[in-house]
Design a protein around this motif. Sequence first.
Motif, PDB file in Angstrom:
ATOM      1  N   GLU A   8     -45.209   0.031  36.651  1.00 42.61           N
ATOM      2  CA  GLU A   8     -45.808  -1.029  35.849  1.00 42.61           C
ATOM      3  C   GLU A   8     -44.729  -1.996  35.385  1.00 42.61           C
ATOM      4  OE1 GLU A   8     -49.018  -0.140  32.927  1.00 42.61           O
ATOM      5  OE2 GLU A   8     -48.339   1.907  33.283  1.00 42.61           O
ATOM      6  N   ARG A   9     -44.974  -3.278  35.594  1.00 38.47           N
ATOM      7  CA  ARG A   9     -44.105  -4.312  35.040  1.00 38.47           C
ATOM      8  C   ARG A   9     -44.840  -4.892  33.844  1.00 38.47           C
ATOM      9  NH1 ARG A   9     -43.069  -9.316  38.739  1.00 38.47           N
ATOM     10  NH2 ARG A   9     -45.147  -9.823  38.036  1.00 38.47           N
ATOM     11  N   LEU A  10     -44.194  -4.873  32.684  1.00 35.98           N
ATOM     12  CA  LEU A  10     -44.829  -5.360  31.470  1.00 35.98           C
ATOM     13  C   LEU A  10     -44.564  -6.848  31.300  1.00 35.98           C
ATOM     14  CD1 LEU A  10     -43.847  -2.421  29.102  1.00 35.98           C
ATOM     15  CD2 LEU A  10     -45.880  -2.663  30.511  1.00 35.98           C
ATOM     16  N   ALA A  11     -45.520  -7.558  30.704  1.00 33.28           N
ATOM     17  CA  ALA A  11     -45.378  -8.996  30.483  1.00 33.28           C
ATOM     18  C   ALA A  11     -44.384  -9.251  29.353  1.00 33.28           C
ATOM     19  CB  ALA A  11     -46.732  -9.601  30.132  1.00 33.28           C
ATOM     20  N   ASN A  12     -43.643 -10.348  29.478  1.00 40.52           N
ATOM     21  CA  ASN A  12     -42.722 -10.720  28.410  1.00 40.52           C
ATOM     22  C   ASN A  12     -42.969 -12.144  27.925  1.00 40.52           C
ATOM     23  OD1 ASN A  12     -41.698 -12.299  30.434  1.00 40.52           O
ATOM     24  ND2 ASN A  12     -39.583 -11.698  30.149  1.00 40.52           N
ATOM     25  N   GLY A  13     -44.116 -12.741  28.274  1.00 51.30           N
ATOM     26  CA  GLY A  13     -44.430 -14.101  27.853  1.00 51.30           C
ATOM     27  C   GLY A  13     -44.210 -15.115  28.956  1.00 51.30           C
ATOM     28  N   ARG A  14     -43.314 -14.808  29.917  1.00 48.05           N
ATOM     29  CA  ARG A  14     -43.043 -15.727  31.015  1.00 48.05           C
ATOM     30  C   ARG A  14     -43.405 -15.144  32.378  1.00 48.05           C
ATOM     31  NH1 ARG A  14     -37.074 -18.158  29.812  1.00 48.05           N
ATOM     32  NH2 ARG A  14     -37.510 -19.004  27.769  1.00 48.05           N
ATOM     33  N   ILE A  15     -43.702 -13.872  32.415  1.00 52.43           N
ATOM     34  CA  ILE A  15     -44.028 -13.221  33.683  1.00 52.43           C
ATOM     35  C   ILE A  15     -45.269 -12.362  33.481  1.00 52.43           C
ATOM     36  CG2 ILE A  15     -42.578 -11.177  33.366  1.00 52.43           C
ATOM     37  CD1 ILE A  15     -41.750 -11.572  36.334  1.00 52.43           C
ATOM     38  N   ALA A  16     -46.120 -12.335  34.473  1.00 52.61           N
ATOM     39  CA  ALA A  16     -47.385 -11.605  34.365  1.00 52.61           C
ATOM     40  C   ALA A  16     -47.163 -10.107  34.544  1.00 52.61           C
ATOM     41  CB  ALA A  16     -48.363 -12.107  35.420  1.00 52.61           C
ATOM     42  N   PRO A  17     -47.986  -9.300  33.882  1.00 53.04           N
ATOM     43  CA  PRO A  17     -47.878  -7.856  34.094  1.00 53.04           C
ATOM     44  C   PRO A  17     -48.398  -7.485  35.482  1.00 53.04           C
ATOM     45  CG  PRO A  17     -49.736  -8.317  32.680  1.00 53.04           C
ATOM     46  CD  PRO A  17     -49.035  -9.625  32.905  1.00 53.04           C
ATOM     47  N   LYS A  18     -47.879  -6.398  35.997  1.00 53.91           N
ATOM     48  CA  LYS A  18     -48.287  -5.957  37.327  1.00 53.91           C
ATOM     49  C   LYS A  18     -48.230  -4.440  37.382  1.00 53.91           C
ATOM     50  CE  LYS A  18     -47.574  -8.484  41.256  1.00 53.91           C
ATOM     51  NZ  LYS A  18     -46.774  -9.127  42.276  1.00 53.91           N
ATOM     52  N   LYS A  19     -49.189  -3.856  38.085  1.00 48.18           N
ATOM     53  CA  LYS A  19     -49.240  -2.405  38.248  1.00 48.18           C
ATOM     54  C   LYS A  19     -49.438  -2.109  39.721  1.00 48.18           C
ATOM     55  CE  LYS A  19     -51.927  -0.301  35.447  1.00 48.18           C
ATOM     56  NZ  LYS A  19     -53.119   0.259  34.788  1.00 48.18           N
ATOM     57  N   LYS A  20     -48.644  -1.173  40.245  1.00 40.03           N
ATOM     58  CA  LYS A  20     -48.754  -0.844  41.655  1.00 40.03           C
ATOM     59  C   LYS A  20     -48.409   0.620  41.866  1.00 40.03           C
ATOM     60  CE  LYS A  20     -48.096  -3.285  45.879  1.00 40.03           C
ATOM     61  NZ  LYS A  20     -47.494  -4.393  46.568  1.00 40.03           N
ATOM     62  N   TYR A  21     -48.962   1.193  42.929  1.00 44.89           N
ATOM     63  CA  TYR A  21     -48.682   2.575  43.298  1.00 44.89           C
ATOM     64  C   TYR A  21     -47.869   2.593  44.590  1.00 44.89           C
ATOM     65  CZ  TYR A  21     -52.161   3.846  39.845  1.00 44.89           C
ATOM     66  OH  TYR A  21     -52.845   3.995  38.675  1.00 44.89           O
TER      67      TYR A  21
END
Length: 114
Positions: free
Chosen positions: A83-96
């Motif tokens: 999981e990549r968490l959002a920091n205000g400038r980048i969108a969150p993303k979840k992948k397996y």
Amino acid sequence: MLRIVRRSVLTSALAMGVALAAIGLAPASASATPPYALVKFSFNCSRVGPVTVTVKGPGVAGSARRVTGASYFRGRPGLFKIERLANGRIAPKKKYFRITNSSTRRIPVCSTKW
């Protein structure tokens, strides 16, 4: 006579190998290495700032927060949830990702080709 000597030598070698394995003195080639899977996160996020990534998988659970550089996580082979968490400038993303035995999977964190 030679046949008896050869048979006794083979029998003694087999008995010695079994005895050494039983007490834990097996040679290095006979000892098995445990299976592992390595996840490498490549951070190149200078345009968006620090990014947090979490990883959950067999034998590993953790997170890393960086701007540039690399972070490694080691676990057992299997299915990993990244999981990549959002920091205000980048969108969150979840992948397996499925990672096989004794392999490394490189994941570019701030890339669109995730």
